[in-house]
Design an enzyme around this catalytic site. Structure first.
Site, PDB file in Angstrom:
ATOM      1  N   CYS A  36      36.791 -61.774 -17.898  1.00  9.63           N
ATOM      2  CA  CYS A  36      36.183 -61.129 -16.728  1.00  9.63           C
ATOM      3  C   CYS A  36      35.448 -59.852 -17.126  1.00  9.63           C
ATOM      4  O   CYS A  36      34.678 -59.310 -16.331  1.00  9.63           O
ATOM      5  CB  CYS A  36      37.235 -60.831 -15.670  1.00  9.63           C
TER       6      CYS A  36
ATOM      7  N   LYS B   9      53.585 -67.064 -11.058  1.00 10.14           N
ATOM      8  CA  LYS B   9      52.963 -68.393 -11.071  1.00 10.14           C
ATOM      9  C   LYS B   9      51.806 -68.323 -12.049  1.00 10.14           C
ATOM     10  O   LYS B   9      50.694 -67.929 -11.705  1.00 10.14           O
ATOM     11  CB  LYS B   9      52.474 -68.775  -9.670  1.00 10.14           C
TER      12      LYS B   9
END
Length: 495
Positions: free
Chosen positions: A279, A171
């Site tokens: 990140c 996903k």
């Protein structure tokens, strides 16, 4: 207008519901993407479940051959994939190419799966008894990936999962799904059987269905800490194996003896590359001593003024736009909050307009000085082109500052002092550490992951930990007694 479909059992599957995908450089809708409901997501899981037995029994060497062909196709189609990343995410084409190359490294590592899955064997552990262990796949596993690395982060997950004998449901982020879809189609072209790899697009409903589906045995996630924590808790409650990588507030410590020119140059890329939407981006520079801070801030300010910012698919740029208007506004809110809290905004990237792309979601490089740990811009992950400078008196103070923060993803130290570097790398409570390396992202044959609230789960992403995460160990003890032996009943615990 183009509509991206789901990929289920090797076929394109449409959806009545769609979501717009915006080009952040222009603000215009680039395409529509199918939005999976629960039934469509369960259809993908069922396809993966049906494909699992045959794929599990496929020899690892044949699985590796698919990965070899996949790697070649990725390299051949790199330009097209990079353009899709840049068009939907906004990062520069050079940055997108770097992302894809790091993803391909993980495919290369997965090509070695026959060696990585070798078990252990012990002969004659008891009279006529042999013992061995092996790695066995889990079954259907799923990956939920973020917008900031639409090509690379999925490649952290499914190449190794599939090479280990699992089947997969991906996903990807609904904000920039085209690159993930194009890459998955190349995997099918490489000869992967139908149903082994499936892609469903959409939002919360698709994610919740994957979390609830009993056939899904493991979930990998990369995103913000609140969502990572929620997915970890819910997945574990449903008996799944979960690795959930969350947020970060990465500090770079600059000692007085550091090469300031080198530190400033590398911090520019680490803080403002990909508009700070990483990140592993450095968002805090911790300067030891006012003299160090003054020199670094002065150098950074001049370099920020020279940043080349524009539409991501234009070559030769340093930075593109932020991914959505909503995210741009969130970053601008942090900047306003920092000003209100009393930090010194040395470089102000607000109000940037790029000629010809006035509707794009651009924010220029921002630099705050005299930031304190009590400020929200220090405590929270901004995920934009904002660098905060914090001043401390010693390396010990810098280490305490970092160790006290709730996140522990990445950090680095700029110094010429080997003793200081050793003390820092040993004592810092962070999962990935660099010395004069501002983005210490491990190569594919090591593993990626932070500490504290930057990671929920016991195993890191890709590398050796990926083999452990996507398999379970089975231990076998076997005895073939000789025809002349008579086995007697034994009531003591075997030894």
């Amino acid at each position: 207008m183009e509509q991206l479909s789901h990929l289920i059992n090797g076929e394109a599957v449409g959806s009545e519901r769609t979501l717009p995908v915006t080009n952040p450089s222009t603000g215009a809708v680039a395409r529509q993407v199918a939005d999976a409901d629960a039934a469509t997501t369960r259809q993908a899981v069922a396809a993966a479940q049906a494909a699992f037995p045959a794929w599990r029994d496929t020899p690892p060497a044949k699985r590796a051959q698919v990965m070899y062909r996949f790697k070649q196709l990725l390299e051949t189609n790199a330009e097209r994939i990079v353009q899709l990343v840049s068009e939907e995410h906004g990062k520069t084409v050079e940055d997108a190419m770097g992302e894809l190359k790091r993803g391909i490294e993980n495919v290369e590592y997965a090509c070695g799966v026959p060696e990585l899955l070798k078990g252990e064997y012990s002969h004659n552990t008891g009279p006529g008894i042999d013992a061995w262990s092996n790695h066995q796949p889990l079954g259907v596993v799923a990956g939920i990936t973020p917008f900031n690395f639409p090509a690379m982060v999925p490649l952290w997950m499914y190449p190794m999962a599939i090479a280990c004998g699992n089947t997969f449901v991906l996903k990807p982020s609904e904000k920039d799904p085209a690159a993930a879809m194009a890459v998955a189609e190349l995997l099918m072209e490489a000869g992967l059987p139908k149903g082994v790899m499936n892609v469903v697009h959409g939002g919360r409903e698709a994610v919740e269905t994957l979390l609830e589906a009993p056939e899904v045995k493991a979930i990998s996630f990369v995103g913000s800490t609140p969502v990572a924590e929620a997915i970890y808790a819910r997945g574990c409650a449903n008996g799944k194996r979960v690795q959930a990588l969350g947020g970060a507030k990465n500090h770079a410590v600059v000692l007085p003896d550091a090469d300031l020119d080198n530190a400033a140059n590398t911090l520019m890329g680490a803080a403002y590359g990909s508009a700070g939407e990483r990140c592993m981006a450095i968002s805090v520079a911790v300067c030891v001593g006012d003299s160090t801070a003054n020199r670094l801030v002065e150098s950074l300010k001049g370099k920020i003024d020279e940043l080349k910012i524009g539409a991501g698919n234009t070559k030769g740029l340093d930075m593109g736009p932020l991914v959505t208007a909503e995210h741009r506004d969130k970053v601008l809110g942090y900047i306003e909050d920092g000003v209100a809290a009393g930090a010194s905004l040395v470089a102000d990237g607000r109000g940037l307009k790029v000629p010809g792309f006035e509707d794009g979601y651009f924010v220029g490089g921002c630099l705050f000085d005299h930031v304190t740990p009590q400020m929200r811009i220090y405590q929270e992950e901004i995920f934009g082109p904002v660098l905060c400078v914090v001043r401390v008196n010693s390396l010990d103070d810098a280490m305490q500052l970092i160790n006290d923060h709730e996140y522990g993803n990445g950090t680095c130290l700029f110094t010429r002092d080997g003793e200081a570097a050793r003390r820092f790398t040993d004592g810092i409570e962070v999962g990935m550490v660099g010395v004069n390396v501002p983005l210490p992202v491990p190569v594919a044959y090591h593993s990626f992951g932070g500490w504290k609230r930057s990671l929920f789960g016991d195993l890191h992403a890709y590398g050796p930990d990926a083999v452990r995460f996507y398999t379970r160990r089975k231990a076998v003890s076997q005895r073939w007694p000789s025809s002349y032996e008579t086995t007697q009943a034994e009531f003591n615990f075997p030894s």
